[in-house]
Design an enzyme around this catalytic site. Structure first.
Site, PDB file in Angstrom:
ATOM      1  N   THR A  11       0.954  -1.011   0.040  1.00 59.24           N
ATOM      2  CA  THR A  11      -0.126   0.049  -0.047  1.00 59.24           C
ATOM      3  C   THR A  11       0.687   1.699   0.080  1.00 59.24           C
ATOM      4  OG1 THR A  11      -0.427  -0.056   2.594  1.00 59.24           O
ATOM      5  CG2 THR A  11      -1.397  -1.214   1.530  1.00 59.24           C
ATOM      6  N   GLY A  12       0.175   2.209  -1.020  1.00 55.00           N
ATOM      7  CA  GLY A  12       1.035   3.415  -0.665  1.00 55.00           C
ATOM      8  C   GLY A  12       3.102   3.202  -2.001  1.00 55.00           C
ATOM      9  N   GLY A  13       2.145   2.332  -2.847  1.00 59.97           N
ATOM     10  CA  GLY A  13       3.539   1.878  -3.412  1.00 59.97           C
ATOM     11  C   GLY A  13       4.041   3.011  -4.982  1.00 59.97           C
ATOM     12  N   SER A  15       5.684   6.121  -4.101  1.00 61.50           N
ATOM     13  CA  SER A  15       6.926   6.772  -4.213  1.00 61.50           C
ATOM     14  C   SER A  15       7.379   6.025  -3.029  1.00 61.50           C
ATOM     15  CB  SER A  15       6.055   7.791  -3.853  1.00 61.50           C
ATOM     16  OG  SER A  15       5.456   8.616  -2.802  1.00 61.50           O
ATOM     17  N   ILE A  17       9.783   5.041  -0.140  1.00 61.36           N
ATOM     18  CA  ILE A  17       9.920   3.165   0.926  1.00 61.36           C
ATOM     19  C   ILE A  17       8.373   2.510   0.238  1.00 61.36           C
ATOM     20  CG2 ILE A  17       9.240   2.060   2.319  1.00 61.36           C
ATOM     21  CD1 ILE A  17      10.568   4.610   4.271  1.00 61.36           C
ATOM     22  N   GLY A  18       7.376   2.526   0.051  1.00 62.04           N
ATOM     23  CA  GLY A  18       6.520   1.314  -1.292  1.00 62.04           C
ATOM     24  C   GLY A  18       6.967   1.493  -2.192  1.00 62.04           C
ATOM     25  N   TYR A 148       0.578  12.209  15.411  1.00 62.56           N
ATOM     26  CA  TYR A 148       2.140  11.070  13.838  1.00 62.56           C
ATOM     27  C   TYR A 148       2.016   9.918  15.093  1.00 62.56           C
ATOM     28  CZ  TYR A 148       5.251   9.471  10.498  1.00 62.56           C
ATOM     29  OH  TYR A 148       5.388   8.407  10.128  1.00 62.56           O
TER      30      TYR A 148
END
Length: 246
Positions: A11-13, A15, A17-18, A148
Site C-alpha cells: 500500500t502506498g507503493g 513513491s 519507501i513503498g 503522528y
C-alpha cells in the site's frame, strides 16, 4: 529470487519507501500489486517497475474491500502484505491540535492500516508475512508530533496482537521503524534548498552521521518476507542509525 511465485501487496507503493520496497520484492521474484490514491502516479510507478497498479485510498474501507476482492479474483491468495501507506499530518502542539488533522492522520495511519490487515487475513496463505511501516517516533515523544507518534504507537501495538493471533497459521507480523529517510516529502514541503539543509541537520543528530534511504527499508521488508526470517514474528526493527540511543 527468494520470493519467486509469491504474491505481494504494497500500500502506498507509488513513491518513497513503498516504491522501493515494491521494486525490491519484484527483483526477488514476487508479483507485486501497488496501491495509491492518485491514478496517474500509481500507473506511472507501476509501469516503471513492472508492478500491478490499483487505485485505492487506505483511509477508505470501501477501497480496501475492492482491493481485497480484486486480489482474490485474480490471484486467490496473497503471501506478502506490506502496509506502508501513511501521512505525517501537520506539526502542532497538543493544545493547538485540530480535529481535521487528527482524523486525517488516524484514518490513514491507524484505522486504514488496521482494516487493511483485518480484510486481508482471510486472503493470506498460511505462512504469509505481514509488515507494517511504523516509525522510530513512536517511542521518541517529540513535541509537535503527538498525533503522528500516537498513530505509529498504535500500529506497533496491533502488530504484536496480530502476531499472536496469526501464529497458529504461521503468518508472521512485524514492524519496521525507520528514522529520517531521504524521500521527496521534504522537497515538496520546503523546496530543495531548505530540504537539503534539514537533511544535513538530521544527519548531524544521528550517531552514524547519515540519514537512511528507501532502499535500506526495502531490503528489510524483503528479508522479513523471506524464508530466512521464518522464525521472526512480533518484532519491531528500528532503522534509524542509532538515533533512539540519544
Amino acid at each position: 529470487m527468494n520470493l519467486k511465485n509469491k504474491v505481494a501487496i504494497v500500500t502506498g507503493g507509488n513513491s518513497g519507501i513503498g516504491l522501493a520496497a515494491a521494486k525490491e520484492l519484484i527483483a526477488q521474484g514476487a508479483t507485486v500489486i501497488i496501491t495509491g490514491r492518485r491514478k496517474e502516479a500509481i500507473n506511472k510507478a507501476a509501469s516503471e517497475i513492472g508492478a500491478i497498479p490499483f487505485v485505492a485510498d487506505q483511509s477508505n474501507l470501501h477501497d480496501i474491500d475492492l482491493l481485497g476482492e480484486t486480489v482474490e479474483k485474480q490471484f486467490g491468495k496473497a503471501d506478502i502484505l506490506f502496509i506502508n501507506a501513511g501521512i505525517t499530518g501537520t506539526p502542532d502542539l497538543i493544545e493547538e491540535a485540530n480535529e481535521a488533522n487528527f482524523d486525517s492522520v488516524m484514518n490513514i495511519n491507524f484505522r486504514g492500516a488496521y482494516f487493511t490487515l483485518s480484510r486481508f487475513i482471510p486472503l493470506l496463505n498460511d505462512g504469509a508475512s505481514v509488515v507494517f511501516l511504523s516509525s522510530n517516533t513512536a517511542t521518541l515523544h517529540s513535541p509537535k508530533s503527538s498525533i503522528y507518534q500516537a498513530s505509529k504507537a498504535a500500529i506497533n501495538s496491533i502488530a504484536k496482537t496480530a502476531a499472536a493471533e496469526l501464529a497458529p497459521r504461521k503468518i508472521r507480523v512485524n514492524t519496521i521503524s525507520p528514522g529520517p529517510t531521504r524521500t521527496d516529502v521534504l522537497n515538496k514541503s520546503y523546496g530543495e534548498e531548505s530540504a537539503a539543509s534539514i537533511w544535513d541537520h538530521l544527519a548531524d543528530v544521528v550517531p552514524l552521521k547519515k540519514v537512511g534511504v528507501p532502499e535500506d527499508v526495502a531490503k528489510m521488508v524483503a528479508y522479513l518476507c523471506g524464508e530466512a526470517a521464518s522464525y521472526i514474528t512480533g518484532a519491531d526493527f528500528v532503522m534509524d542509525g542509532g538515533m533512539t540511543l540519544n
